[in-house]
Structure formats: structure tokens, C-alpha cells
Scaffold this motif. Sequence first.
Motif, PDB file in Angstrom:
ATOM      1  N   GLN A   6      60.669  75.702   2.250  1.00  0.00           N
ATOM      2  CA  GLN A   6      61.810  74.870   2.597  1.00  0.00           C
ATOM      3  C   GLN A   6      62.371  74.264   1.322  1.00  0.00           C
ATOM      4  OE1 GLN A   6      58.675  71.944   4.768  1.00  0.00           O
ATOM      5  NE2 GLN A   6      60.737  71.087   4.708  1.00  0.00           N
ATOM      6  N   PRO A   7      63.645  73.845   1.346  1.00  0.00           N
ATOM      7  CA  PRO A   7      64.226  73.295   0.118  1.00  0.00           C
ATOM      8  C   PRO A   7      63.480  72.047  -0.326  1.00  0.00           C
ATOM      9  CG  PRO A   7      65.699  73.000   2.001  1.00  0.00           C
ATOM     10  CD  PRO A   7      64.605  73.888   2.454  1.00  0.00           C
ATOM     11  N   ILE A   8      63.404  71.849  -1.617  1.00  0.00           N
ATOM     12  CA  ILE A   8      62.690  70.694  -2.162  1.00  0.00           C
ATOM     13  C   ILE A   8      63.438  69.408  -1.833  1.00  0.00           C
ATOM     14  CG2 ILE A   8      61.979  69.541  -4.289  1.00  0.00           C
ATOM     15  CD1 ILE A   8      61.474  72.324  -5.453  1.00  0.00           C
ATOM     16  N   SER A   9      64.775  69.464  -1.906  1.00  0.00           N
ATOM     17  CA  SER A   9      65.552  68.260  -1.629  1.00  0.00           C
ATOM     18  C   SER A   9      66.919  68.625  -1.060  1.00  0.00           C
ATOM     19  CB  SER A   9      65.728  67.421  -2.900  1.00  0.00           C
ATOM     20  OG  SER A   9      66.493  68.126  -3.853  1.00  0.00           O
ATOM     21  N   TYR A  86      60.716  65.592   4.995  1.00  0.00           N
ATOM     22  CA  TYR A  86      60.581  66.329   6.243  1.00  0.00           C
ATOM     23  C   TYR A  86      59.731  67.570   6.002  1.00  0.00           C
ATOM     24  CZ  TYR A  86      64.092  63.214   8.065  1.00  0.00           C
ATOM     25  OH  TYR A  86      64.768  62.084   8.480  1.00  0.00           O
ATOM     26  N   TYR A  87      58.705  67.710   6.807  1.00  0.00           N
ATOM     27  CA  TYR A  87      57.759  68.807   6.645  1.00  0.00           C
ATOM     28  C   TYR A  87      57.885  69.799   7.793  1.00  0.00           C
ATOM     29  CZ  TYR A  87      55.310  65.518   3.525  1.00  0.00           C
ATOM     30  OH  TYR A  87      54.982  64.628   2.537  1.00  0.00           O
ATOM     31  N   CYS A  88      57.953  71.061   7.434  1.00  0.00           N
ATOM     32  CA  CYS A  88      57.899  72.152   8.402  1.00  0.00           C
ATOM     33  C   CYS A  88      56.467  72.689   8.374  1.00  0.00           C
ATOM     34  CB  CYS A  88      58.901  73.224   7.981  1.00  0.00           C
ATOM     35  SG  CYS A  88      58.694  74.828   8.761  1.00  0.00           S
ATOM     36  N   LEU A  89      55.831  72.752   9.510  1.00  0.00           N
ATOM     37  CA  LEU A  89      54.462  73.252   9.588  1.00  0.00           C
ATOM     38  C   LEU A  89      54.389  74.368  10.625  1.00  0.00           C
ATOM     39  CD1 LEU A  89      54.321  69.886   9.303  1.00  0.00           C
ATOM     40  CD2 LEU A  89      51.895  70.357   9.336  1.00  0.00           C
ATOM     41  N   VAL A  90      53.554  75.344  10.316  1.00  0.00           N
ATOM     42  CA  VAL A  90      53.251  76.374  11.297  1.00  0.00           C
ATOM     43  C   VAL A  90      51.823  76.145  11.733  1.00  0.00           C
ATOM     44  CG1 VAL A  90      52.892  78.826  11.658  1.00  0.00           C
ATOM     45  CG2 VAL A  90      54.895  78.036  10.407  1.00  0.00           C
ATOM     46  N   ALA A  91      51.633  75.900  12.999  1.00  0.00           N
ATOM     47  CA  ALA A  91      50.321  75.505  13.507  1.00  0.00           C
ATOM     48  C   ALA A  91      49.823  76.514  14.524  1.00  0.00           C
ATOM     49  CB  ALA A  91      50.400  74.119  14.131  1.00  0.00           C
ATOM     50  N   THR A  92      48.543  76.768  14.455  1.00  0.00           N
ATOM     51  CA  THR A  92      47.940  77.700  15.393  1.00  0.00           C
ATOM     52  C   THR A  92      46.629  77.120  15.886  1.00  0.00           C
ATOM     53  OG1 THR A  92      47.361  80.023  15.702  1.00  0.00           O
ATOM     54  CG2 THR A  92      46.649  79.005  13.666  1.00  0.00           C
ATOM     55  N   GLY A  93      46.005  77.811  16.764  1.00  0.00           N
ATOM     56  CA  GLY A  93      44.713  77.353  17.245  1.00  0.00           C
ATOM     57  C   GLY A  93      44.850  76.241  18.254  1.00  0.00           C
ATOM     58  N   GLY A  94      43.865  75.408  18.327  1.00  0.00           N
ATOM     59  CA  GLY A  94      43.858  74.349  19.321  1.00  0.00           C
ATOM     60  C   GLY A  94      44.108  72.990  18.731  1.00  0.00           C
ATOM     61  N   GLY A  95      43.994  71.981  19.569  1.00  0.00           N
ATOM     62  CA  GLY A  95      44.320  70.635  19.139  1.00  0.00           C
ATOM     63  C   GLY A  95      43.378  70.073  18.111  1.00  0.00           C
ATOM     64  N   GLY A 104      57.345  69.767   1.560  1.00  0.00           N
ATOM     65  CA  GLY A 104      58.400  69.158   2.353  1.00  0.00           C
ATOM     66  C   GLY A 104      59.753  69.157   1.680  1.00  0.00           C
ATOM     67  N   THR A 105      60.743  68.660   2.419  1.00  0.00           N
ATOM     68  CA  THR A 105      62.107  68.512   1.920  1.00  0.00           C
ATOM     69  C   THR A 105      62.428  67.028   1.840  1.00  0.00           C
ATOM     70  OG1 THR A 105      62.877  70.587   2.878  1.00  0.00           O
ATOM     71  CG2 THR A 105      64.554  68.910   2.406  1.00  0.00           C
ATOM     72  N   HIS A 106      62.771  66.576   0.648  1.00  0.00           N
ATOM     73  CA  HIS A 106      63.159  65.187   0.480  1.00  0.00           C
ATOM     74  C   HIS A 106      64.638  65.049   0.811  1.00  0.00           C
ATOM     75  CE1 HIS A 106      63.217  61.358  -2.231  1.00  0.00           C
ATOM     76  NE2 HIS A 106      63.308  61.090  -0.954  1.00  0.00           N
ATOM     77  N   LEU A 107      64.925  64.455   1.944  1.00  0.00           N
ATOM     78  CA  LEU A 107      66.306  64.264   2.390  1.00  0.00           C
ATOM     79  C   LEU A 107      66.779  62.882   1.970  1.00  0.00           C
ATOM     80  CD1 LEU A 107      68.780  65.136   4.075  1.00  0.00           C
ATOM     81  CD2 LEU A 107      67.661  64.088   6.060  1.00  0.00           C
ATOM     82  N   ILE A 108      67.888  62.856   1.262  1.00  0.00           N
ATOM     83  CA  ILE A 108      68.469  61.586   0.813  1.00  0.00           C
ATOM     84  C   ILE A 108      69.828  61.429   1.488  1.00  0.00           C
ATOM     85  CG2 ILE A 108      69.318  60.260  -1.159  1.00  0.00           C
ATOM     86  CD1 ILE A 108      67.301  61.866  -2.867  1.00  0.00           C
ATOM     87  N   ILE A 109      69.969  60.339   2.222  1.00  0.00           N
ATOM     88  CA  ILE A 109      71.232  60.042   2.898  1.00  0.00           C
ATOM     89  C   ILE A 109      71.949  58.942   2.132  1.00  0.00           C
ATOM     90  CG2 ILE A 109      72.359  59.357   5.041  1.00  0.00           C
ATOM     91  CD1 ILE A 109      70.809  62.035   5.132  1.00  0.00           C
TER      92      ILE A 109
END
Lengths: 111, 116
Positions: A6-9, A86-95, A104-109
Motif C-alpha cells: 500500500q502507499p506509504i503516504s 491505515y493498515y491493510c491486512l490479509v488474515a487467515t485461519g481462526g480467531g 501502513g499508509t500515513h494519511l494526512i488530511i
Amino acid sequence: LAKTTQPISMDSYEGQEVNITCSHNNIATNDYITWYQQFPSQGPRFIIQGYKTKVTNEVASLFIPADRKSSTLSLPRVSLSDTAVYYCLVATGGGADGLTFGKGTHLIIQP
Amino acid sequence: EPEVTQTPSHQVTQMGQEVILRCVPISNHLYFYWYRQILGQKVEFLVSFYNNEISEKSEIFDDQFSVERPDGSNFTLKIRSTKLEDSAMYFCASSDIGGGHSYEQYFGPGTRLTVT
């Protein structure tokens, strides 16, 4: 474990819609896509999760194309308080499985 | 809204000392986790805990680390002999498996550990 990119910022302005795209080319059939938000000196906070197509909640929307090799987090009408990582995660398996966070992507508004 | 709490918020200790970081997970949650985040770096998974035993641990979670749920509410992380490189923010998290493939974990505010 599927790697995510994902983009850094990113920069945007108050009131705009922000879309953050994440690629996960090696996503497996059982994997789910999850997004978290983190403010400085705070723990990550779950935003949204999806498997395919579109998911919407009170905070954001998540768009996942049919091939699932990417996903886009959409934040409608952002405000200054949406400035975060903001972090994008790919999750598998169980809880019981731990989450694997990337950089992550550092979003600046801006006003 | 229920939340995960952690104490202390900041702990300063000398190298070689033992520290115990404490967490109170959300009361009806069944899975508990510890993560750490070194300043400016990414959040790293340490260990998950379910049914009074470790479910999964990362390479970081070596013999100097241990976890315990001493009673029905607390969940602790012990670092037996701290090193300078253990300085980080430590986050506790909990989750409710009731949602099946839910990966929604609730994180606490963190304990900042400074080893001098």
C-alpha cells in the motif's frame, strides 16, 4: 502469508473522499481482508473487513474486485481527525491468530 | 462501550530487571493477544492466548517472555530480564471468536516500556 503493498503516504483535504488501495496478489482462498486505523500513541482500531465485493459500515466502505488481488478502503468526507496510519491486512485461519501488520499508509488530511 | 485497559501507561525499568505489564480484556472475550511497537516501526505480534494456554507465538516471544491469566479478568505479560531493545509500546488486545472469521481485535491504549 499473503504480502500486502500500500502507499506509504497520502494527502487529502477535509470533505473529500479518500481511497486507499492495497494490493495482495498472493491472497489465498481462505484469506479475509481487514483494515485497521492507528492514531499516534494509540492502539490500532478495527475499521472494516471483507471477503469479496463490497462491504460498508458507518465508518468506511471496502471494495474488493472479483480476483481479490487488491482492495480499496474508501473514507467518505474525511475530516482532520481522520489523519492516521491505515493498515491493510490479509488474515487467515481462526480467531486465535495474531495479526500481521505492515508499514501502513500515513494519511494526512489538511484543512 | 467496553474497552481493553492496560496498566501502567508508562513503565521505566533498568536493564536486567523484570517487568509485568497488565491488561484487562473485554469481559466476554475469549482470545487475548500481546503486540509491541518499537518507536517509528510497525506493530508486531508477540503471542495469542486462549483457554488458558498459548495458541500462537512469534519469534520475538522467546524464553524471556511469559503470559498469564492469573484470574478471570487480568492478562499479563512478563519480561523476565529486560534488554534495551525491549523498549517499545506494548499493546494488549482481545477478541470474541463468536463471529467465526472475524478478525476484529480490540486493542488497549498501550504501555510504553522504557528500558535504561
